[in-house]
Design an enzyme around this catalytic site. Structure first.
Site, PDB file in Angstrom:
ATOM      1  N   TRP A 130      -3.483 -10.331   0.321  1.00  0.00           N
ATOM      2  CA  TRP A 130      -3.351 -11.574   1.071  1.00  0.00           C
ATOM      3  C   TRP A 130      -4.113 -11.564   2.389  1.00  0.00           C
ATOM      4  CZ3 TRP A 130      -1.631  -9.150   5.274  1.00  0.00           C
ATOM      5  CH2 TRP A 130      -0.902  -7.989   5.077  1.00  0.00           C
ATOM      6  N   ASN A 131      -4.590 -10.405   2.869  1.00  0.00           N
ATOM      7  CA  ASN A 131      -5.071 -10.358   4.258  1.00  0.00           C
ATOM      8  C   ASN A 131      -6.380 -11.117   4.495  1.00  0.00           C
ATOM      9  OD1 ASN A 131      -6.308  -8.333   2.788  1.00  0.00           O
ATOM     10  ND2 ASN A 131      -6.251  -6.821   4.421  1.00  0.00           N
ATOM     11  N   LYS A 154      -5.581 -11.904 -10.163  1.00  0.00           N
ATOM     12  CA  LYS A 154      -4.143 -11.881  -9.879  1.00  0.00           C
ATOM     13  C   LYS A 154      -4.066 -11.687  -8.361  1.00  0.00           C
ATOM     14  CE  LYS A 154      -0.213  -9.744  -8.803  1.00  0.00           C
ATOM     15  NZ  LYS A 154       0.178 -10.849  -7.901  1.00  0.00           N
ATOM     16  N   HIS A 155      -3.832 -12.789  -7.673  1.00  0.00           N
ATOM     17  CA  HIS A 155      -3.826 -12.718  -6.219  1.00  0.00           C
ATOM     18  C   HIS A 155      -2.425 -12.326  -5.734  1.00  0.00           C
ATOM     19  CE1 HIS A 155      -5.868 -13.062  -2.547  1.00  0.00           C
ATOM     20  NE2 HIS A 155      -6.699 -14.052  -2.875  1.00  0.00           N
ATOM     21  N   ALA A 156      -2.334 -11.962  -4.443  1.00  0.00           N
ATOM     22  CA  ALA A 156      -1.024 -11.618  -3.874  1.00  0.00           C
ATOM     23  C   ALA A 156      -0.089 -12.824  -3.982  1.00  0.00           C
ATOM     24  CB  ALA A 156      -1.196 -11.206  -2.417  1.00  0.00           C
ATOM     25  N   SER A 207      -2.471  -1.674  -1.306  1.00  0.00           N
ATOM     26  CA  SER A 207      -1.884  -0.413  -0.842  1.00  0.00           C
ATOM     27  C   SER A 207      -2.215   0.744  -1.800  1.00  0.00           C
ATOM     28  CB  SER A 207      -0.365  -0.565  -0.734  1.00  0.00           C
ATOM     29  OG  SER A 207       0.162  -0.867  -2.013  1.00  0.00           O
ATOM     30  N   GLU A 228      -9.861  -0.152  -3.722  1.00  0.00           N
ATOM     31  CA  GLU A 228     -10.131  -0.233  -2.273  1.00  0.00           C
ATOM     32  C   GLU A 228      -8.763  -0.300  -1.625  1.00  0.00           C
ATOM     33  OE1 GLU A 228     -10.139  -1.138   1.032  1.00  0.00           O
ATOM     34  OE2 GLU A 228     -10.953  -3.157   0.693  1.00  0.00           O
ATOM     35  N   LEU A 229      -8.333   0.822  -1.064  1.00  0.00           N
ATOM     36  CA  LEU A 229      -6.924   0.932  -0.643  1.00  0.00           C
ATOM     37  C   LEU A 229      -6.806   0.970   0.870  1.00  0.00           C
ATOM     38  CD1 LEU A 229      -6.001   3.468  -3.460  1.00  0.00           C
ATOM     39  CD2 LEU A 229      -5.930   0.968  -3.527  1.00  0.00           C
ATOM     40  N   CYS A 262      -7.718  -3.404   6.276  1.00  0.00           N
ATOM     41  CA  CYS A 262      -7.816  -1.993   5.863  1.00  0.00           C
ATOM     42  C   CYS A 262      -8.769  -1.253   6.794  1.00  0.00           C
ATOM     43  CB  CYS A 262      -8.256  -1.894   4.417  1.00  0.00           C
ATOM     44  SG  CYS A 262      -9.633  -2.955   4.001  1.00  0.00           S
ATOM     45  N   GLU A 361      -0.457   4.537   7.775  1.00  0.00           N
ATOM     46  CA  GLU A 361      -1.213   3.336   8.139  1.00  0.00           C
ATOM     47  C   GLU A 361      -0.262   2.358   8.837  1.00  0.00           C
ATOM     48  OE1 GLU A 361      -2.555   0.896   4.818  1.00  0.00           O
ATOM     49  OE2 GLU A 361      -4.277   0.243   6.009  1.00  0.00           O
TER      50      GLU A 361
HETATM   51  P1  NDP Z   1       0.372  -4.471  -2.085  1.00  0.00           P
HETATM   52  O1  NDP Z   1      -0.563  -3.362  -2.297  1.00  0.00           O
HETATM   53  O2  NDP Z   1       1.738  -4.335  -2.635  1.00  0.00           O
HETATM   54  O3  NDP Z   1      -0.281  -5.827  -2.687  1.00  0.00           O
HETATM   55  C1  NDP Z   1      -1.652  -6.007  -2.933  1.00  0.00           C
HETATM   56  C2  NDP Z   1      -1.853  -6.619  -4.316  1.00  0.00           C
HETATM   57  O4  NDP Z   1      -1.418  -5.689  -5.312  1.00  0.00           O
HETATM   58  C3  NDP Z   1      -1.038  -7.881  -4.543  1.00  0.00           C
HETATM   59  O5  NDP Z   1      -1.744  -8.740  -5.400  1.00  0.00           O
HETATM   60  C4  NDP Z   1       0.207  -7.351  -5.240  1.00  0.00           C
HETATM   61  O6  NDP Z   1       0.880  -8.340  -5.977  1.00  0.00           O
HETATM   62  C5  NDP Z   1      -0.401  -6.282  -6.116  1.00  0.00           C
HETATM   63  N1  NDP Z   1       0.509  -5.216  -6.511  1.00  0.00           N
HETATM   64  C6  NDP Z   1       1.474  -4.623  -5.760  1.00  0.00           C
HETATM   65  N2  NDP Z   1       2.099  -3.654  -6.466  1.00  0.00           N
HETATM   66  C7  NDP Z   1       1.523  -3.631  -7.681  1.00  0.00           C
HETATM   67  C8  NDP Z   1       1.746  -2.870  -8.860  1.00  0.00           C
HETATM   68  N3  NDP Z   1       2.664  -1.917  -8.915  1.00  0.00           N
HETATM   69  N4  NDP Z   1       0.993  -3.128  -9.938  1.00  0.00           N
HETATM   70  C9  NDP Z   1       0.054  -4.082  -9.897  1.00  0.00           C
HETATM   71  N5  NDP Z   1      -0.210  -4.840  -8.821  1.00  0.00           N
HETATM   72  C10 NDP Z   1       0.511  -4.619  -7.713  1.00  0.00           C
HETATM   73  O7  NDP Z   1       0.470  -4.810  -0.558  1.00  0.00           O
HETATM   74  P2  NDP Z   1       1.679  -5.463   0.258  1.00  0.00           P
HETATM   75  O8  NDP Z   1       1.432  -6.901   0.297  1.00  0.00           O
HETATM   76  O9  NDP Z   1       3.039  -5.097  -0.201  1.00  0.00           O
HETATM   77  O10 NDP Z   1       1.439  -4.769   1.648  1.00  0.00           O
HETATM   78  C11 NDP Z   1       1.962  -3.436   1.827  1.00  0.00           C
HETATM   79  C12 NDP Z   1       0.960  -2.550   2.477  1.00  0.00           C
HETATM   80  O11 NDP Z   1      -0.221  -2.428   1.672  1.00  0.00           O
HETATM   81  C13 NDP Z   1       0.427  -3.018   3.808  1.00  0.00           C
HETATM   82  O12 NDP Z   1       1.316  -2.788   4.831  1.00  0.00           O
HETATM   83  C14 NDP Z   1      -0.853  -2.222   3.890  1.00  0.00           C
HETATM   84  O13 NDP Z   1      -0.588  -0.923   4.293  1.00  0.00           O
HETATM   85  C15 NDP Z   1      -1.352  -2.206   2.469  1.00  0.00           C
HETATM   86  N6  NDP Z   1      -2.359  -3.244   2.206  1.00  0.00           N
HETATM   87  C16 NDP Z   1      -3.659  -2.910   2.272  1.00  0.00           C
HETATM   88  C17 NDP Z   1      -4.634  -3.864   2.089  1.00  0.00           C
HETATM   89  C18 NDP Z   1      -6.068  -3.534   2.137  1.00  0.00           C
HETATM   90  O14 NDP Z   1      -6.875  -4.390   2.498  1.00  0.00           O
HETATM   91  N7  NDP Z   1      -6.462  -2.323   1.723  1.00  0.00           N
HETATM   92  C19 NDP Z   1      -4.296  -5.274   1.868  1.00  0.00           C
HETATM   93  C20 NDP Z   1      -2.874  -5.522   1.784  1.00  0.00           C
HETATM   94  C21 NDP Z   1      -1.973  -4.538   1.964  1.00  0.00           C
HETATM   95  P3  NDP Z   1       2.221  -9.036  -5.395  1.00  0.00           P
HETATM   96  O15 NDP Z   1       1.836  -9.725  -4.143  1.00  0.00           O
HETATM   97  O16 NDP Z   1       2.612  -9.963  -6.480  1.00  0.00           O
HETATM   98  O17 NDP Z   1       3.197  -7.930  -5.168  1.00  0.00           O
END
Ligand code: NDP
Length: 456
Positions: A130-131, A154-156, A207, A228-229, A262, A361
C-alpha cells in the site's frame, strides 16, 4: 468477506468492496491465459503505443489518483502527484527502450546460426503493498507487459480503489481485456492463485514474512519469484561530511512517505566526532514538517497508512526507550480528533546493538541514531543487519565514498552524498533478507522471460 478502504485520518470507512469469489478468480485467470495467447504475439510497437497512452492517461488523471491515495493511505497530494508522474515516466522508459533491451542476441558457435531470444512466460502474479500503490504496481506493469507477459494484481487490502483504478487506466489505454486485471482478494487466497497451473511466476513487494510465505509456496511448485522486501537502510555520516547537506538529505529520506518506504533512511550511523552537531541540525529538519490531513494542499506529512501499523511502531519506540535509547523528538501519538493513524516525527539517540531500532525495520517516521567510533566501525554497524536493500554514505572525499559504496556496503543500491531512490533506468532490489531478483533497468525486464537458446 468485504475489502474496505478506511481513511487513516479518522478511521471512517470510505468504501466496501465485495471480495472476488473463487469462481470469479478462476474466470479472471482463464481470461488472462486467453489474452496472453494473443498478447505474446503483438509487436513491440503495439505494446509501446499502449504504454505511451497509459502514461498520458496517468498524467491526465493525476489529481484524481493523488486524491484517492490521500484518502485510502494518507499520502499528501503533492507527493501523490509526484508518484503518478514517476509511473508515467516508467511507462515511457519501457515504451522507448523495451524492444532494444529484449532484442535477440546472436552468439558465434559451431552452429550455422545460434542466438538467444527472450520470450514471455505467461501470467505473472504481482502481490503489491500500500505504501506506493501506483509506483510499486507500474514498476512491474511497464516492463512486464512490454515483455509480452500478462499481469494479475493482488494489491494490499487497504487500497482497493487504487487497485481498480490501475486496471481501468490500462483498459482505457487500449491494452486488450485480460492483459492486466486486479483480483480483489485477501492474502489468505494468494496460495490458491499461485497454485493455478496457468500462473507462471510471482513478484512480491512487502514484508519479509509475506515474501517468505509466497516464495515457499511458489518454490514448492517450481515457479519463479522476485522479492522486494523490507529494509533498514543505514546512512553513514563520516567525520568529513557536509553536515548541512547530510542532515537535509537524512531528514528528507527518513520522512519520505511518512517513513513508510522500504528504502527510507532508517539507521543513522554517525561518527562520534560530529554526532553532536549532526543531531542538532537533524532535529531542526525533522521538526519543521507540517503534519495534517493529506487532502489539504499545504500538508507535508499525513497520517501513517493504518492505525495497527502506527500502534506497532509506537510499541517499538517505547521498547527502545525502555532499553536505554533517548527520545529527543516526538515519541508520541498526536492528540488529534477521531480514530486516526498519525504519528509524530521521532528521533531516538543512543541506539545500540540489542535494541529493536538497531536490528528491526521501523516502518514510520522514526529515526535511530547510532554512534560509531570511526569509519571502519560505521561500516561494521551498517552491515550488522539482516537487511540489505539500500545504503548511503556522506563524505566530502568522493573517491572514498565511491569505494565504500562499491566494496564495503552490503546492499543492492548504495548512494554517495544523496538519498537512496529507485529510477526506471537502473536496477532495484536487495540482498540478504531484503529479497532477491531485480526490478527496473535492463535487469528488471529480463526477470520474467524464458531466456531461450535457438541453434541450427
Ligand atoms: P505485508 O507484507 O503484510 O503486505 C504486503 C502485501 O503482501 C499485501 O498485498 C498483502 O496482502 C500481501 N500479503 C501479506 N501476507 C501475505 C501472505 N502470507 N501471502 C501472500 N500475500 C501476503 O505488509 P503489511 O501491510 O502488513 O505491513 C507490515 C510491514 O511490512 C511494514 O511495517 C513493513 O515493515 C513491511 N512492508 C514493506 C514494504 C516494502 O515496500 N518493502 C511495503 C509494505 C510493508 P493484504 O493486504 O491482503 O494482507
Amino acid at each position: 468477506m468485504a475489502i474496505q478502504s478506511i481513511n487513516p485520518v479518522n478511521g471512517k470507512i470510505i468504501k466496501s468492496y465485495k471480495e472476488d469469489t473463487a469462481g470469479k478468480c478462476a474466470q479472471k485467470i482463464a481470461l488472462a491465459e486467453k489474452a496472453w495467447l494473443t498478447w505474446r504475439r503483438t509487436s513491440f510497437e503495439k505494446r509501446a503505443q499502449h504504454l505511451l497512452k497509459a502514461a498520458s492517461l496517468l498524467r491526465a488523471r493525476k489529481e484524481a489518483l493523488a486524491k484517492l491515495m490521500a484518502l485510502e493511505m494518507g499520502k499528501p497530494l503533492r507527493d501523490g502527484a509526484g508518484e503518478i508522474e514517476k509511473c508515467a515516466r516508467v511507462c515511457e522508459y519501457y515504451a522507448k527502450n523495451g524492444a532494444a533491451l529484449l532484442k535477440d542476441e546472436l552468439v558465434k558457435t559451431d552452429a550455422k546460426k545460434s542466438f538467444i531470444t527472450l520470450q514471455p512466460i505467461g501470467i505473472v502474479l504481482a502481490v503489491m503493498p500500500w505504501n506506493f500503490p501506483y509506483w510499486q504496481s507500474f514498476r512491474f506493469i511497464a516492463p512486464g507487459l512490454m515483455a509480452g507477459n500478462v499481469g494479475l494484481l493482488k494489491h494490499a487490502s487497504n487500497v482497493p480503489g487504487c487497485a481498480l483504478s490501475i486496471e481501468k487506466i490500462l483498459l482505457d489505454a487500449g491494452f486488450p481485456k485480460g492483459v492486466f486485471q486486479t483480483l480483489l482478494i485477501g492474502s489468505k487466497r494468494v496460495p490458491q492463485v499461485i497454485e493455478h497451473p496457468s500462473v507462471k511466476a510471482v513478484t512480491l513487494t512487502g514484508s519479509t514474512e509475506a515474501g517468505s510465505r509466497v516464495a515457499e509456496r511458489a518454490g514448492a511448485l517450481i515457479k519463479k519469484t522476485v522479492l522486494e522486501l523490507g529494509g533498514s537502510d543505514p546512512y553513514i555520516v563520516l567525520e568529513d561530511a557536509d553536515l548541512e547537506l547530510a542532515t537535509t538529505i537524512c531528514a528528507q529520506s527518513r520522512l519520505i512517505n511518512n517513513g513508510q518506504s522500504c528504502i527510507a533512511a532508517k539507521r543513522f550511523i554517525v561518527v562520534r566526532k560530529v554526532e553532536k552537531e549532526f543531531v542538532k541540525l537533524f532535529k531542526e529538519k525533522m521538526s519543521n514538517k507540517r503534519l495534517g490531513d493529506p487532502i489539504m494542499p499545504q500538508t507535508e506529512l499525513g497520517p501513517m497508512s493504518r492505525a495497527d501499523l502506527r500502534d506497532e511502531l509506537h510499541r517499538q519506540v517505547l521498547k527502545n526507550i525502555k532499553d536505554g535509547a533517548t527520545c529527543i523528538l516526538g515519541g508520541n501519538i498526536p492528540d488529534f480528533k477521531g480514530n486516526h493513524a498519525f504519528y509524530s516525527p521521532t528521533i531516538l539517540t543512543g541506539v545500540k546493538k540489542g535494541m529493536t531500532g538497531y536490528s528491526e525495520e521501523l516502518f514510520g517516521p522514526v529515526a535511530c541514531v547510532i554512534t560509531a567510533r570511526n569509519e571502519a566501525h560505521a561500516i561494521e554497524i551498517a552491515n550488522d543487519t539482516s537487511f540489505g536493500l539500500g545504503a548511503a554514505v556522506f563524505t566530502k572525499d568522493i573517491l572514498k565514498g565511491e569505494r565504500i559504496a562499491r566494496e564495503e556496503l552490503q546492499a543492492g543500491a548504495c548512494f554517495v552524498n544523496t538519498f537512496v531512490k529507485s529510477d526506471p533506468r537502473v536496477p532495484f532490489g536487495g540482498v540478504k533478507q531484503s529479497g532477491y531478483g531485480r526490478e527496473l533497468g535492463s535487469y528488471g525486464i529480463k526477470e520474467f522471460v524464458n531466456i531461450k537458446t535457438v541453434w541450427r
